[in-house]
Design a protein around this motif. Structure first.
Motif, PDB file in Angstrom:
ATOM      1  N   UNK A  70     -16.837   4.239  -3.755  1.00 56.97           N
ATOM      2  CA  UNK A  70     -15.686   4.443  -2.867  1.00 56.97           C
ATOM      3  C   UNK A  70     -14.384   4.306  -3.648  1.00 56.97           C
ATOM      4  N   UNK A  71     -14.362   3.380  -4.614  1.00 58.04           N
ATOM      5  CA  UNK A  71     -13.135   3.158  -5.384  1.00 58.04           C
ATOM      6  C   UNK A  71     -12.822   4.318  -6.332  1.00 58.04           C
ATOM      7  N   UNK A  72     -13.849   5.063  -6.724  1.00 57.32           N
ATOM      8  CA  UNK A  72     -13.644   6.194  -7.638  1.00 57.32           C
ATOM      9  C   UNK A  72     -12.600   7.168  -7.101  1.00 57.32           C
ATOM     10  N   UNK A  73     -12.515   7.267  -5.761  1.00 58.67           N
ATOM     11  CA  UNK A  73     -11.601   8.253  -5.179  1.00 58.67           C
ATOM     12  C   UNK A  73     -10.214   7.661  -4.930  1.00 58.67           C
ATOM     13  N   UNK A  74     -10.022   6.412  -5.324  1.00 62.18           N
ATOM     14  CA  UNK A  74      -8.729   5.736  -5.207  1.00 62.18           C
ATOM     15  C   UNK A  74      -8.087   5.928  -3.834  1.00 62.18           C
ATOM     16  N   UNK A  75      -8.808   5.512  -2.778  1.00 62.80           N
ATOM     17  CA  UNK A  75      -8.241   5.689  -1.434  1.00 62.80           C
ATOM     18  C   UNK A  75      -7.069   4.728  -1.211  1.00 62.80           C
ATOM     19  N   UNK A  76      -6.194   5.130  -0.308  1.00 63.00           N
ATOM     20  CA  UNK A  76      -5.066   4.256   0.050  1.00 63.00           C
ATOM     21  C   UNK A  76      -5.588   2.979   0.696  1.00 63.00           C
ATOM     22  N   UNK A  77      -6.604   3.169   1.540  1.00 56.90           N
ATOM     23  CA  UNK A  77      -7.155   2.036   2.288  1.00 56.90           C
ATOM     24  C   UNK A  77      -8.673   2.068   2.151  1.00 56.90           C
ATOM     25  N   UNK A  78      -9.244   0.948   1.731  1.00 55.54           N
ATOM     26  CA  UNK A  78     -10.693   0.880   1.577  1.00 55.54           C
ATOM     27  C   UNK A  78     -11.266   0.076   2.741  1.00 55.54           C
ATOM     28  N   UNK A  79     -12.225   0.680   3.445  1.00 49.95           N
ATOM     29  CA  UNK A  79     -12.804   0.020   4.607  1.00 49.95           C
ATOM     30  C   UNK A  79     -14.237  -0.419   4.303  1.00 49.95           C
TER      31      UNK A  79
END
Lengths: 256, 219
Positions: free
Chosen positions: A165-174
């Motif tokens: 999930x972190x690979x895509x560098x989201x603004x908000x990680x759920x």
């Protein structure tokens, strides 16, 4: 400015109203924990925030920009193309892709994303690989890069899912109950990783039944019951001085 | 008729059998995918139409379908769509491809629908498009799941090719009956049995190999 703003989110399945108007906002770098009994709407809220369920009504703003808008009578909600990219989600059941190695699980989405960009703007395969290696090291699984999900323990799978999930560098990680599918002895390693991710840049929303963890790691806690936010506040406010009777009752049933 | 003459005849028939088998696979495997998309299409009229076609094809004998494909176009339009020896073969091929596409489509559908929803959801939150999700995430898992039922179907196809004789395609049984059995030579029947056993044996090994190849991960 709040990084995430949710306004009047409503969702029903058939005649069952699961979210009855949810409003909250979240500052950048904050960790929000959502607690509450099963059936209270926690997971549905998180799924709506990740567009896995389409809320019937309400707005979602990311960095002040409306990425989701729905209202009664609309045939289809308005979802901005940016919407999905701004959110990341770690599932209760990990949902790793079984046919890919750990490394390929991490690199699949970034590689496909890079392909869509013009040649000069895209991230190179080496850069993606380097990021994947760094993230695997971060979750302590460098030596498992070439393993397949079926060869990992549940805790290791969940750490891979977090890195993915972190690979895509989201603004908000759920996180949707990230430890509920794990044996108690594996819970610790996942919670340690989530805690280590906390920094001023990373915003996280965690649906959890781990009260101790929620109290220690969160900046803000939401207690949900019957599809509404029953109480919202700092961990101290919620856990030590709950104002609502429902919150107090819920917490008193939990051993600390 | 001596042994080598009989051998040559049988081999020519077996060649036809093999080309019918391989060509059917080449066309029916991808066409089955198209039919499957019809079966799971959210657009109801198309879904019902596809389901009806599959029902008809699976509900009637392949032999009847061979007759229909070969004779009906000529009866309706008074043109010979399938002319001569090669025409007979083409007609048989068309009937086999239609028939097997429908069976394959149902196997594919079972495979696709058995993929847990979480896989689609993970792909969605990772920003994969629907096409990427199908080809990069779902397809390989489907292949692994359907390998066993597909091996069944493919083995059945080997033996179904003998039905093509009803429209006088010169596959192995037709050759045997017209050119050899008619001279009261019985033993080639057993010989043909061995052909089929060897062919199916090779296919079984191939499928076992594929299953082993895909056993590096579990679903």
């Amino acid at each position: 400015m709040a990084i995430l703003e949710v306004k009047n989110l409503r969702k029903h399945f058939g005649g069952n109203e699961v979210l009855k108007g949810v409003d909250f906002s979240l500052e950048k770098g904050n960790v929000l924990s959502i607690i509450g009994s099963s059936g209270g709407g926690k997971t549905t809220l998180l799924r709506c925030l990740n567009f896995l369920e389409k809320a019937d009504e309400g707005d979602i703003f990311v960095n002040g920009e409306c990425v989701y808008h729905a209202e009664a009578g609309m045939k289809k909600p308005v979802v901005s193309p940016k919407a999905q990219r701004s959110m990341g989600l770690v599932f209760q059941q990990f949902n790793l892709f079984p046919q890919y190695s750990v490394m390929d699980n991490l690199m699949l989405a970034p590689k496909l994303q890079a392909k869509r960009l013009p040649a000069d703007a895209r991230e190179s395969a080496q850069e993606i690989l380097a990021r994947a290696e760094a993230l695997l090291a971060r979750v302590g699984l460098s030596e498992k890069a070439n393993a397949y999900p079926c060869e990992l323990s549940g805790g290791q799978c969940q750490r891979v899912a977090i890195a993915r999930a972190l690979m895509l560098q989201p603004e908000i990680l759920c996180f949707d109950e990230p430890t509920s599918a794990l044996d108690p002895e594996l819970t610790g390693e996942v919670l340690r990783v989530i805690r280590s991710l906390k920094n001023s840049e990373r915003t996280m929303i965690i649906v959890t039944h781990e009260m101790e963890f929620a109290r220690n790691v969160s900046d803000k806690v939401i207690f949900m019951a019957d599809g509404v936010i029953e109480e919202m506040g700092t961990p101290e406010e919620i856990f030590d001085h709950p104002k609502s009777e429902k919150t107090a009752a819920f917490l008193s049933h939990r051993a600390f | 008729m001596n042994f080598s003459q009989i051998n040559l005849l049988l081999l020519s028939g077996f060649g036809k059998t093999c080309s019918l088998f391989f060509l059917t696979l080449i066309f029916a495997l991808p066409l089955g995918l198209v039919v499957m998309f019809g079966l799971i299409c959210p657009f109801k009229p198309l879904r019902w139409l596809t389901r009806t076609v599959v029902w008809i094809i699976r509900g009637t004998p392949l032999m009847l379908q061979l007759f229909v494909v070969f004779y009906v176009p000529g009866m309706l339009f008074h043109t010979n769509l399938f002319v001569g020896t090669s025409g007979r073969f083409q007609a048989a091929l068309v009937a086999f491809v239609i028939n097997y596409s429908c069976y394959f489509a149902e196997i594919y559908r079972g495979g696709v629908e058995s993929i847990p929803r979480g896989q689609y959801e993970a792909a969605q939150v990772l920003g994969l498009s629907r096409v990427e999700t199908f080809f990069r995430v779902v397809l390989m898992q489907v292949v692994k799941r359907i390998l066993a039922p597909m091996s069944n179907e493919v083995i059945t196809l080997v033996k179904d090719t003998s039905l093509a004789r009803v429209i006088a395609v010169a596959e192995i049984f037709y050759i045997n009956e017209v050119r050899i059995l008619s001279k009261a030579i019985i033993w080639p029947l057993f010989y043909i049995g061995v052909f089929f056993l060897l062919f199916v044996g090779a296919l079984t090994l191939l499928f076992n190999y594929a299953e082993k190849k895909l056993s590096y991960y579990k679903l």
